[in-house]
Design a protein around this motif. Structure first.
Motif, PDB file in Angstrom:
ATOM      1  N   ASN A 133       0.827  -1.202   0.000  1.00 17.53           N
ATOM      2  CA  ASN A 133       0.000   0.000   0.000  1.00 17.53           C
ATOM      3  C   ASN A 133       0.865   1.258   0.000  1.00 17.53           C
ATOM      4  N   ALA A 134       1.924   1.258   0.807  1.00 16.10           N
ATOM      5  CA  ALA A 134       2.795   2.427   0.891  1.00 16.10           C
ATOM      6  C   ALA A 134       3.541   2.663  -0.413  1.00 16.10           C
ATOM      7  N   ASN A 135       3.904   1.590  -1.100  1.00 19.62           N
ATOM      8  CA  ASN A 135       4.654   1.713  -2.354  1.00 19.62           C
ATOM      9  C   ASN A 135       3.778   2.132  -3.526  1.00 19.62           C
ATOM     10  N   GLU A 136       2.463   1.970  -3.375  1.00 16.56           N
ATOM     11  CA  GLU A 136       1.535   2.385  -4.427  1.00 16.56           C
ATOM     12  C   GLU A 136       1.340   3.902  -4.338  1.00 16.56           C
ATOM     13  N   LYS A 137       1.884   4.610  -5.312  1.00 12.35           N
ATOM     14  CA  LYS A 137       1.912   6.073  -5.256  1.00 12.35           C
ATOM     15  C   LYS A 137       0.527   6.681  -5.080  1.00 12.35           C
ATOM     16  N   LYS A 138      -0.491   6.055  -5.672  1.00 20.87           N
ATOM     17  CA  LYS A 138      -1.839   6.620  -5.625  1.00 20.87           C
ATOM     18  C   LYS A 138      -2.493   6.459  -4.257  1.00 20.87           C
ATOM     19  N   SER A 139      -1.929   5.629  -3.390  1.00 22.06           N
ATOM     20  CA  SER A 139      -2.592   5.360  -2.115  1.00 22.06           C
ATOM     21  C   SER A 139      -2.400   6.498  -1.123  1.00 22.06           C
ATOM     22  N   GLY A 140      -1.285   7.234  -1.251  1.00 19.50           N
ATOM     23  CA  GLY A 140      -0.997   8.298  -0.302  1.00 19.50           C
ATOM     24  C   GLY A 140      -0.616   7.796   1.069  1.00 19.50           C
ATOM     25  N   ALA A 141      -0.314   6.493   1.196  1.00 17.79           N
ATOM     26  CA  ALA A 141      -0.042   5.904   2.508  1.00 17.79           C
ATOM     27  C   ALA A 141       1.420   5.989   2.900  1.00 17.79           C
ATOM     28  N   GLY A 142       2.281   6.502   2.019  1.00 15.89           N
ATOM     29  CA  GLY A 142       3.705   6.569   2.326  1.00 15.89           C
ATOM     30  C   GLY A 142       4.002   7.355   3.587  1.00 15.89           C
ATOM     31  N   GLN A 143       3.108   8.313   3.929  1.00 13.60           N
ATOM     32  CA  GLN A 143       3.336   9.133   5.112  1.00 13.60           C
ATOM     33  C   GLN A 143       3.254   8.321   6.398  1.00 13.60           C
ATOM     34  N   TYR A 144       2.620   7.151   6.344  1.00 15.53           N
ATOM     35  CA  TYR A 144       2.507   6.327   7.542  1.00 15.53           C
ATOM     36  C   TYR A 144       3.501   5.164   7.537  1.00 15.53           C
ATOM     37  N   PHE A 145       4.328   5.081   6.529  1.00 12.64           N
ATOM     38  CA  PHE A 145       5.132   3.881   6.350  1.00 12.64           C
ATOM     39  C   PHE A 145       6.587   4.255   6.094  1.00 12.64           C
ATOM     40  N   THR A 146       7.425   4.099   7.099  1.00 14.26           N
ATOM     41  CA  THR A 146       8.859   4.361   6.964  1.00 14.26           C
ATOM     42  C   THR A 146       9.509   3.180   6.251  1.00 14.26           C
ATOM     43  N   PRO A 147      10.407   3.428   5.291  1.00  6.58           N
ATOM     44  CA  PRO A 147      11.064   2.317   4.592  1.00  6.58           C
ATOM     45  C   PRO A 147      11.664   1.315   5.571  1.00  6.58           C
ATOM     46  N   ARG A 148      11.345   0.040   5.384  1.00  5.78           N
ATOM     47  CA  ARG A 148      11.777  -0.982   6.337  1.00  5.78           C
ATOM     48  C   ARG A 148      13.296  -1.104   6.457  1.00  5.78           C
ATOM     49  N   PRO A 149      14.094  -0.946   5.366  1.00  4.27           N
ATOM     50  CA  PRO A 149      15.550  -0.994   5.544  1.00  4.27           C
ATOM     51  C   PRO A 149      16.048   0.065   6.531  1.00  4.27           C
ATOM     52  N   LEU A 150      15.417   1.239   6.523  1.00  6.87           N
ATOM     53  CA  LEU A 150      15.790   2.292   7.467  1.00  6.87           C
ATOM     54  C   LEU A 150      15.394   1.910   8.887  1.00  6.87           C
ATOM     55  N   TYR A 152      14.966  -1.116  10.161  1.00  6.26           N
ATOM     56  CA  TYR A 152      15.804  -2.210  10.654  1.00  6.26           C
ATOM     57  C   TYR A 152      17.193  -1.717  11.056  1.00  6.26           C
ATOM     58  N   THR A 153      17.739  -0.764  10.301  1.00  8.48           N
ATOM     59  CA  THR A 153      19.059  -0.216  10.635  1.00  8.48           C
ATOM     60  C   THR A 153      19.015   0.568  11.929  1.00  8.48           C
ATOM     61  N   MET A 154      17.997   1.411  12.096  1.00  6.96           N
ATOM     62  CA  MET A 154      17.871   2.188  13.334  1.00  6.96           C
ATOM     63  C   MET A 154      17.731   1.280  14.543  1.00  6.96           C
ATOM     64  N   THR A 173       1.792   2.787  11.349  1.00 11.50           N
ATOM     65  CA  THR A 173       1.305   1.401  11.388  1.00 11.50           C
ATOM     66  C   THR A 173       2.092   0.531  12.362  1.00 11.50           C
ATOM     67  N   PHE A 174       2.900   1.150  13.240  1.00  9.37           N
ATOM     68  CA  PHE A 174       3.593   0.469  14.340  1.00  9.37           C
ATOM     69  C   PHE A 174       4.858  -0.267  13.878  1.00  9.37           C
ATOM     70  N   GLY A 175       5.406   0.150  12.735  1.00  8.63           N
ATOM     71  CA  GLY A 175       6.549  -0.555  12.163  1.00  8.63           C
ATOM     72  C   GLY A 175       7.790  -0.570  13.030  1.00  8.63           C
ATOM     73  N   PHE A 176       8.100   0.557  13.692  1.00  9.13           N
ATOM     74  CA  PHE A 176       9.299   0.599  14.541  1.00  9.13           C
ATOM     75  C   PHE A 176       9.186  -0.381  15.703  1.00  9.13           C
ATOM     76  N   ALA A 180      11.411  -3.610  16.687  1.00  4.51           N
ATOM     77  CA  ALA A 180      12.080  -3.687  17.990  1.00  4.51           C
ATOM     78  C   ALA A 180      11.728  -4.985  18.711  1.00  4.51           C
ATOM     79  N   ASP A 181      10.456  -5.377  18.637  1.00  6.10           N
ATOM     80  CA  ASP A 181      10.022  -6.645  19.218  1.00  6.10           C
ATOM     81  C   ASP A 181      10.740  -7.820  18.562  1.00  6.10           C
ATOM     82  N   ARG A 182      10.835  -7.791  17.248  1.00  3.60           N
ATOM     83  CA  ARG A 182      11.514  -8.866  16.509  1.00  3.60           C
ATOM     84  C   ARG A 182      12.992  -8.943  16.905  1.00  3.60           C
TER      85      ARG A 182
END
Length: 477
Positions: A133-150, A152-154, A173-176, A180-182
């Protein structure tokens, strides 16, 4: 069937709803309502859902009867459900008007290979859907979704530990917190090495967050549930007085929303020393004030460039941050990794100290921006690009590992607190020469350029609003 194959099948069902005028983001929300019921059945958690409103009840209905029942189900679970069920369905509505489309989606979901989905991990399946959903430009959801490689590095560099209280004051969406739990589970054998009381803490108290937008909050609740996390995720404005409950943390990992308060208004929260119309400056204050003053509590925060150089409140907040914390590292991120925001970004790594003054002695800055590829569809942003930074950062989460100043030709340089003070607390420091010289292969993709222009316009507007506020304050005084 692999997780990504199942995600693709779920995503392709969106084509069914095009005639109903449903957006990609609305579709993911609709999927969340329906998937919750199916996943509750698959995981044996149906007792959490009131009898008569479960997956099999939905399957038995067809046509107009199904459409009516589905709307009643959403209302009932939002009003009569308990705990997380009620939270997920609060104010839930459907945008699916055509009964046959709703029926097709439900039948297709029921027919998926759920044995494989459970084996691969339902949490990973849902994360994959959110990423799609975040990668789909038309969804506008990128604002809630930080790139996962970033993310995981943090997480890898901050190193959250079992027993530590971790939080995200703008959790999307609780990605961080999922990451952290993982990380904690990987380091402790899925937590089996911990005592029962410690396992209970990890499940119910270790990972919490706040999210302002209800739709993102709903996705965060579902994401947490599927990863067996039961910590509080509050629907609230962190910059209001409700946000005062967010405090006493060992670890904070976050990517606060970019932009300004509407109309240049100040936050309603009354405990900030330097209230500003710039949301990032307010969030930064909230973050370092919310860390324990034990010399070990630490944070990694994604922030746009303007936080590093803005005068007035910005200068005061940076000075206060470097007094109260050890701001040991700044990572200057490449452009083009956030689609929704074209603003250039950084990650600030800092530790809250026991005293209130003079804690930052030097700041290490890593330039991962100059002479880097233009990231987008043609060049995906992956974890491999962080390898050199991770090596330079070292193995200590407090930034105390031995480091080498690479000079004007390298990406990693050290600047003393005195040097920064002479720059009027300006941390927007560059030293590498850009070698691209406008080559076509180095130019960003059109959507990245457009996003960057829009992002910079938003920042400029925010600074203008802040200037107007300042002039009004001076004229009134």
């Amino acid at each position: 069937m692999k997780t990504q194959e199942i995600v693709q099948k779920l995503w392709s069902l969106c084509d069914v709803l095009r005639d109903d005028g449903i957006t990609y983001h609305q579709y993911v929300t609709e999927l969340t309502y329906i998937l919750f019921l199916k996943m509750a059945k698959e995981t044996g958690a149906q007792e959490k859902i009131p009898a008569g409103y479960r997956w099999d009840d939905l399957l038995q209905k067809k046509g107009v009867e199904l459409s009516r029942f589905y709307r009643d189900l959403l209302r009932h679970l939002g009003e009569e459900g308990k705990n997380r069920v009620k939270e997920i369905y609060t104010k839930a509505t459907t945008n699916i008007d055509e009964p046959k489309n709703l029926e097709k989606i439900i039948r297709n979901i029921d027919a998926l290979d759920w044995y494989s989905a459970k084996t691969e991990g339902l949490g990973d399946l849902y994360e994959g859907l959110l990423q799609k959903n975040a990668n789909e430009k038309k969804s506008g959801a990128g604002q809630y979704f930080t790139p996962r490689p970033l993310i995981y590095t943090m997480v890898e560099l901050v190193k959250p530990q079992p027993g530590e209280k971790c939080g995200d004051p703008a959790c999307g969406t609780f990605g961080f917190m999922i990451a952290a739990d993982r990380y904690c589970k990987e380091k402790t054998g899925e937590l089996f090495d911990l005592k029962a009381s410690q396992q209970e803490f990890q499940k119910k108290k270790a990972f919490t967050g706040i999210e302002l937008v209800q739709e993102a909050h709903r996705l965060a609740l579902m994401n947490a549930m599927l990863h067996d996390i039961e910590g509080n995720i509050d629907l609230a404005d962190t910059l209001s007085n409700k946000g005062k409950a967010f405090n006493d943390y060992d670890v904070i990992l976050t990517n606060p929303p970019f932009g300004t308060k509407k109309g240049g208004e100040r936050p309603t929260r009354d405990d900030l020393t330097f209230p500003s119309s710039n949301k990032q400056l307010n969030f930064l204050q909230v973050i370092y004030r919310s860390l324990k003053k034990d010399g070990k509590a630490r944070a990694a925060v994604v922030l746009p460039d303007n936080v590093l150089f803005q005068d007035g409140d910005g200068q005061k907040v940076r000075a206060d941050l470097m007094d109260k914390c050890d701001l040991h590292t700044i990572l200057r991120l490449p452009t083009g990794i956030f689609y929704a925001q074209g603003v250039k970004t950084n990650v600030l790594f800092f530790t809250r100290c026991k005293t209130e003054k003079g804690n930052t002695k030097k700041v290490w800055i890593y330039d991962m921006r100059t002479n880097m590829p233009s990231f987008g569809v043609r060049t995906p942003f992956t974890e491999k690009y962080f390898k050199d930074f991770i090596k330079a950062f070292g193995d200590d989460p407090y930034g105390k590992s031995p480091r080498k100043d690479q000079g004007e030709e390298g990406r990693f340089r050290c600047f003393t607190r005195e040097e920064i003070r002479k720059r009027n607390e300006n941390l927007d420091i560059s030293w590498l020469h850009d070698d691209s010289n406008g080559r076509a292969e180095d130019l960003p993709e059109p959507e990245v350029i457009a996003a960057e222009i829009m992002g910079n316009l938003k920042v400029a507007m925010g600074e203008m609003e802040g200037l107007v506020d300042l002039l009004e304050e001076r004229s009134s005084s």
